[in-house]
Design a protein around this motif. Structure first.
Motif, short mmCIF file in Angstrom:
data_model
loop_
_atom_site.label_atom_id
_atom_site.label_comp_id
_atom_site.label_asym_id
_atom_site.label_seq_id
_atom_site.Cartn_x
_atom_site.Cartn_y
_atom_site.Cartn_z
N GLU A 174 0.80 -1.22 0.00
CA GLU A 174 0.00 0.00 0.00
C GLU A 174 0.83 1.27 0.00
O GLU A 174 0.44 2.28 -0.59
CB GLU A 174 -0.94 0.00 1.21
CG GLU A 174 -2.03 -1.06 1.15
CD GLU A 174 -2.97 -0.85 -0.04
OE1 GLU A 174 -3.25 0.32 -0.37
OE2 GLU A 174 -3.42 -1.85 -0.62
N ASN A 175 1.99 1.25 0.69
CA ASN A 175 2.73 2.51 0.83
C ASN A 175 3.95 2.63 -0.08
O ASN A 175 4.67 3.62 -0.04
CB ASN A 175 3.15 2.73 2.28
CG ASN A 175 4.24 1.75 2.73
OD1 ASN A 175 4.88 1.07 1.93
ND2 ASN A 175 4.46 1.69 4.03
N ILE A 203 4.44 3.23 -3.27
CA ILE A 203 4.49 4.37 -4.19
C ILE A 203 4.72 5.67 -3.42
O ILE A 203 5.51 6.53 -3.83
CB ILE A 203 3.20 4.47 -5.02
CG1 ILE A 203 3.07 3.22 -5.90
CG2 ILE A 203 3.20 5.71 -5.88
CD1 ILE A 203 4.20 3.02 -6.89
N ASP A 204 4.05 5.82 -2.28
CA ASP A 204 4.24 7.02 -1.46
C ASP A 204 5.69 7.13 -0.98
O ASP A 204 6.29 8.21 -1.02
CB ASP A 204 3.29 7.00 -0.26
CG ASP A 204 1.83 7.10 -0.67
OD1 ASP A 204 1.57 7.70 -1.73
OD2 ASP A 204 0.97 6.56 0.04
N GLN A 226 8.04 8.09 -3.89
CA GLN A 226 8.01 9.52 -4.22
C GLN A 226 8.77 10.34 -3.17
O GLN A 226 9.52 11.26 -3.52
CB GLN A 226 6.56 9.98 -4.33
CG GLN A 226 5.84 9.39 -5.54
CD GLN A 226 4.36 9.74 -5.57
OE1 GLN A 226 3.62 9.41 -4.65
NE2 GLN A 226 3.95 10.42 -6.61
N CYS A 260 12.17 0.42 -3.53
CA CYS A 260 10.76 0.61 -3.88
C CYS A 260 10.49 0.20 -5.34
O CYS A 260 9.48 -0.44 -5.64
CB CYS A 260 10.36 2.07 -3.67
SG CYS A 260 10.28 2.57 -1.93
N THR A 268 -3.25 -0.08 -6.11
CA THR A 268 -3.38 0.66 -4.86
C THR A 268 -3.80 2.11 -5.13
O THR A 268 -3.67 2.62 -6.25
CB THR A 268 -2.06 0.66 -4.08
OG1 THR A 268 -1.04 1.31 -4.86
CG2 THR A 268 -1.60 -0.76 -3.78
N GLU A 269 -4.29 2.74 -4.07
CA GLU A 269 -4.68 4.14 -4.17
C GLU A 269 -3.47 5.02 -4.47
O GLU A 269 -3.57 6.02 -5.20
CB GLU A 269 -5.35 4.58 -2.88
CG GLU A 269 -6.01 5.94 -2.96
CD GLU A 269 -7.16 5.99 -3.95
OE1 GLU A 269 -7.40 7.09 -4.51
OE2 GLU A 269 -7.80 4.94 -4.18
N GLY A 270 -2.31 4.67 -3.88
CA GLY A 270 -1.10 5.43 -4.12
C GLY A 270 -0.73 5.48 -5.58
O GLY A 270 -0.30 6.52 -6.11
N TRP A 271 -0.88 4.35 -6.27
CA TRP A 271 -0.57 4.30 -7.71
C TRP A 271 -1.53 5.19 -8.49
O TRP A 271 -1.14 5.91 -9.41
CB TRP A 271 -0.64 2.87 -8.21
CG TRP A 271 -0.31 2.74 -9.66
CD1 TRP A 271 -1.13 3.00 -10.72
CD2 TRP A 271 0.95 2.37 -10.23
NE1 TRP A 271 -0.48 2.80 -11.92
CE2 TRP A 271 0.81 2.41 -11.64
CE3 TRP A 271 2.18 2.00 -9.69
CZ2 TRP A 271 1.84 2.09 -12.51
CZ3 TRP A 271 3.22 1.68 -10.57
CH2 TRP A 271 3.05 1.73 -11.95
N VAL A 297 -3.16 7.85 -7.50
CA VAL A 297 -2.84 9.26 -7.29
C VAL A 297 -1.58 9.63 -8.06
O VAL A 297 -1.52 10.68 -8.72
CB VAL A 297 -2.66 9.55 -5.78
CG1 VAL A 297 -2.18 10.98 -5.57
CG2 VAL A 297 -3.96 9.31 -5.03
N MET A 298 -0.56 8.77 -7.97
CA MET A 298 0.69 9.03 -8.69
C MET A 298 0.45 9.11 -10.19
O MET A 298 1.02 9.95 -10.89
CB MET A 298 1.70 7.92 -8.37
CG MET A 298 3.02 8.02 -9.10
SD MET A 298 3.05 7.11 -10.67
CE MET A 298 2.86 5.42 -10.10
#
Length: 386
Positions: free
Chosen positions: A190-191, A193-194, A197, A211, A225-228, A230-231
């Protein structure tokens, strides 16, 4: 190939002579199972280097404040907690004030030293603001500047904020602690991508590399994932870069598998050459030749690759369409004969059928075919275990 040039009249004339070399008992084996070349499968981000100068014991110390002498820790914690003689107030976003000493802040961080020089002084107190992170993270950050100590629960809770602070205020020891903790214990699907960045913003190449490797190894889940998402919306260039990394890694993996399969094929051909020579020169307990008759009391031959050639040899000895191109199984046998001939250094005394014939036919081959055969021979020879 050269063997495809053999005409049917020549093949017919050699049929009986080859069959008579062997004492053959035709079984129910499928010759297509013999010497079948495995299908070739159609990256990679390298593993990150170890931490500079790290050992197991040193690495553990990143997450364990006990390596700081207790007396030193207690002294600096007391200075920080009691705030005796403070001359700086650090203001957080929620207007929490954290007392500190300018000499400590300026010594630990050049960025803070410059900020203190520019800060206004009121009643002997300089005020500077640290914004963008929770006040608890600021408190943990300032405490680290005093004693290089921290509570593990707080470090885990605010590690991303602390990584950003360590980079913004140029505090390398804290940055090493944060990146090590993330690398070893806190990266998740989940984290990823965050963290990637943030690692790039904070100039943490090793963490960034780890990463990217996680994205490559678990692309399907991470890309959902949500991170992807948004990215993908805010940083399409990074998405493109990651997609290219995934494709590159997959390509390298396929190339590696292809090389493994090719090596396996060349090794099989090498073993087939040894088995063919063994059958024709020494005599195989199972399939001949006829001057080495198999006795009823003998066990089957244990020579490597003999079992693989048995069905093919049996088929070749009785096939009525033995002409190259007329039977796919016989074509394999012709190819083995020619390959042996090109590897044989004693054609005049060699007992393998057609060895001398193929030596003579080499003189009339095109340079292109000759180059292909030479390459094959070199790879087959190189595949033999040392």
């Amino acid at each position: 190939m050269a063997q495809s040039e053999l005409d049917s009249s020549w093949a017919s004339s050699t049929s009986e002579s080859f069959s008579s070399c062997f004492n053959l008992d035709i079984g129910e084996r499928n010759p297509s199972d013999v010497l079948t070349v495995p299908e070739v499968s159609t990256s990679s981000i390298p593993k990150p280097p170890p931490l500079p100068g790290s050992t197991c014991s040193k690495a553990k110390r990143f997450l364990n404040s006990s390596y700081v002498p207790k007396e030193t820790k207690d002294t600096w914690d007391k200075i920080f907690n009691e705030g005796f003689g403070v001359d700086v107030h650090i203001i957080t976003d929620d207007q929490i004030t954290i007392p500190a000493h300018s000499i400590v802040l300026g010594t630990a961080s050049l960025v803070l030293r410059n900020s203190l020089k520019e800060a206004k002084v009121k009643d002997g107190i300089r005020c500077i603001k640290i914004s963008g992170v929770p006040s608890e993270a600021v408190h943990t950050f300032i405490r680290f500047l005093y004693s290089a100590c921290y509570e593990e629960d707080e470090m885990r809770k605010f590690v991303l904020h602390l990584l950003a602070l360590s980079h913004s205020y140029s505090v390398p020891p804290l940055k090493r602690v944060c990146t090590h903790l993330l690398e070893q214990a806190m990266l998740t699907t989940e984290n990823t991508i965050d963290v990637l960045q943030l690692a790039r913003l904070c100039d943490a190449p090793r963490l960034s590399l780890i990463c990217v490797r996680m994205v490559v190894n678990d692309f399907k889940r991470i890309s959902a994932t949500e991170g992807w998402k948004v990215m993908k919306r805010v940083d399409p260039a990074l998405e493109q870069e990651l997609l290219e990394s995934v494709v590159e890694a997959d390509t390298k993996k396929q190339e590696k598998m292809k090389k493994i399969e090719e090596k396996k094929m060349y090794l099989q051909l090498n073993e087939a050459m040894e088995a063919l020579l063994h059958i024709c020169r020494d005599g195989c307990r199972t399939i001949g030749p006829r001057d080495k008759m198999l006795k009823g009391t003998q066990i089957a031959c244990g020579f490597p690759a003999c079992k693989g050639l048995e069905a093919l040899v049996r088929h070749f000895s009785i096939c009525k369409t033995r002409v190259p191109g007329g039977c796919v199984h016989c074509k394999r046998m012709w190819q083995l004969f020619e390959l042996h001939s090109r590897m044989c250094n004693e054609p005049d005394s060699c007992k393998v059928p057609l060895c001398r014939h193929f030596k003579e036919k080499m003189q009339h081959q095109s340079k292109k075919d000759e180059a292909k055969w030479k390459l094959l021979v070199s790879k087959v020879i190189a595949a033999k275990p040392r």
